[in-house]
Each structure stands twice: as structure tokens, then as C-alpha cells.
Write a protein that holds these residues in place. Structure first.
Motif, PDB file in Angstrom:
ATOM      1  N   LEU A   7      63.953  80.179  76.150  1.00 50.12           N
ATOM      2  CA  LEU A   7      64.696  80.893  77.187  1.00 50.12           C
ATOM      3  C   LEU A   7      65.545  79.955  78.035  1.00 50.12           C
ATOM      4  O   LEU A   7      66.617  80.309  78.489  1.00 50.12           O
ATOM      5  N   ILE A   8      65.045  78.751  78.264  1.00 46.33           N
ATOM      6  CA  ILE A   8      65.777  77.785  79.083  1.00 46.33           C
ATOM      7  C   ILE A   8      66.035  76.544  78.237  1.00 46.33           C
ATOM      8  O   ILE A   8      65.114  75.961  77.672  1.00 46.33           O
ATOM      9  N   THR A   9      67.300  76.162  78.165  1.00 42.72           N
ATOM     10  CA  THR A   9      67.695  74.968  77.414  1.00 42.72           C
ATOM     11  C   THR A   9      68.467  74.038  78.351  1.00 42.72           C
ATOM     12  O   THR A   9      68.662  74.359  79.527  1.00 42.72           O
ATOM     13  N   GLU A  10      68.932  72.920  77.827  1.00 43.46           N
ATOM     14  CA  GLU A  10      69.707  71.985  78.642  1.00 43.46           C
ATOM     15  C   GLU A  10      71.013  72.597  79.123  1.00 43.46           C
ATOM     16  O   GLU A  10      71.554  72.200  80.143  1.00 43.46           O
ATOM     17  N   GLU A  11      71.526  73.581  78.383  1.00 44.34           N
ATOM     18  CA  GLU A  11      72.797  74.204  78.744  1.00 44.34           C
ATOM     19  C   GLU A  11      72.627  75.371  79.728  1.00 44.34           C
ATOM     20  O   GLU A  11      73.605  75.943  80.193  1.00 44.34           O
ATOM     21  N   THR A  12      71.388  75.743  80.045  1.00 46.28           N
ATOM     22  CA  THR A  12      71.134  76.870  80.931  1.00 46.28           C
ATOM     23  C   THR A  12      71.634  76.561  82.339  1.00 46.28           C
ATOM     24  O   THR A  12      71.348  75.497  82.891  1.00 46.28           O
ATOM     25  N   LYS A  13      72.385  77.473  82.910  1.00 39.56           N
ATOM     26  CA  LYS A  13      72.875  77.341  84.287  1.00 39.56           C
ATOM     27  C   LYS A  13      71.977  78.175  85.187  1.00 39.56           C
ATOM     28  O   LYS A  13      71.730  79.342  84.928  1.00 39.56           O
ATOM     29  N   ILE A  14      71.477  77.554  86.249  1.00 41.37           N
ATOM     30  CA  ILE A  14      70.618  78.257  87.203  1.00 41.37           C
ATOM     31  C   ILE A  14      71.301  78.207  88.559  1.00 41.37           C
ATOM     32  O   ILE A  14      71.613  77.131  89.068  1.00 41.37           O
ATOM     33  N   ASN A  15      71.524  79.364  89.135  1.00 43.98           N
ATOM     34  CA  ASN A  15      72.198  79.458  90.423  1.00 43.98           C
ATOM     35  C   ASN A  15      71.140  79.542  91.526  1.00 43.98           C
ATOM     36  O   ASN A  15      70.426  80.533  91.637  1.00 43.98           O
ATOM     37  N   ILE A  16      71.037  78.488  92.334  1.00 51.05           N
ATOM     38  CA  ILE A  16      70.037  78.429  93.399  1.00 51.05           C
ATOM     39  C   ILE A  16      70.753  78.256  94.732  1.00 51.05           C
ATOM     40  O   ILE A  16      71.627  77.401  94.868  1.00 51.05           O
ATOM     41  N   ASP A  17      70.352  79.050  95.708  1.00 50.98           N
ATOM     42  CA  ASP A  17      70.903  78.918  97.059  1.00 50.98           C
ATOM     43  C   ASP A  17      70.390  77.596  97.644  1.00 50.98           C
ATOM     44  O   ASP A  17      69.187  77.370  97.741  1.00 50.98           O
ATOM     45  N   GLU A  18      71.299  76.717  98.021  1.00 50.37           N
ATOM     46  CA  GLU A  18      70.929  75.372  98.479  1.00 50.37           C
ATOM     47  C   GLU A  18      70.023  75.414  99.710  1.00 50.37           C
ATOM     48  O   GLU A  18      69.092  74.623  99.835  1.00 50.37           O
ATOM     49  N   SER A  19      70.257  76.343 100.628  1.00 47.54           N
ATOM     50  CA  SER A  19      69.437  76.399 101.844  1.00 47.54           C
ATOM     51  C   SER A  19      67.993  76.787 101.516  1.00 47.54           C
ATOM     52  O   SER A  19      67.050  76.252 102.110  1.00 47.54           O
ATOM     53  N   VAL A  20      67.814  77.692 100.554  1.00 49.74           N
ATOM     54  CA  VAL A  20      66.466  78.082 100.141  1.00 49.74           C
ATOM     55  C   VAL A  20      65.780  76.906  99.455  1.00 49.74           C
ATOM     56  O   VAL A  20      64.603  76.619  99.706  1.00 49.74           O
TER      57      VAL A  20
END
Length: 50
Positions: A7-20
Motif C-alpha cells: 500500500l505504501i511505497t517510496e513513491e507514495t505521497k503523504i499530505n500531512i499538516d505541518e502544525s499537526v
């Protein structure tokens, strides 16, 4: 049997809110520091107030 793709590879993009992310990282850092100090003194010297 069919091989499953990861499900998760090196090419996976994860969008995380920096403040969280920063808030959670700070909580973890404080928890690790408190555990370190308490382990060093072999007694509860510090505690986290929530």
C-alpha cells in the motif's frame, strides 16, 4: 494466488499538516524526556500534566 502490492511505497505521497506534525512531535519529545529523567533517577521525578 495473486501477489498483493504494498500500500505504501517510496513513491507514495503523504499530505500531512505541518502544525499537526509539529504538535505530535513535541508531545512525543516531552514524553520521551520525562521517561528518560524518571528512569535515570529510578523514581517519578517529573510527570506530564494534561
Amino acid at each position: 494466488m495473486r501477489e498483493r502490492k504494498p500500500l505504501i511505497t517510496e513513491e507514495t505521497k503523504i499530505n500531512i499538516d505541518e502544525s499537526v506534525f509539529k504538535e505530535k512531535a513535541e508531545e512525543l519529545f516531552v514524553e520521551l524526556f520525562v521517561n528518560y529523567v524518571n528512569d535515570m533517577h529510578k523514581s517519578p521525578v517529573l510527570e506530564i500534566k494534561k
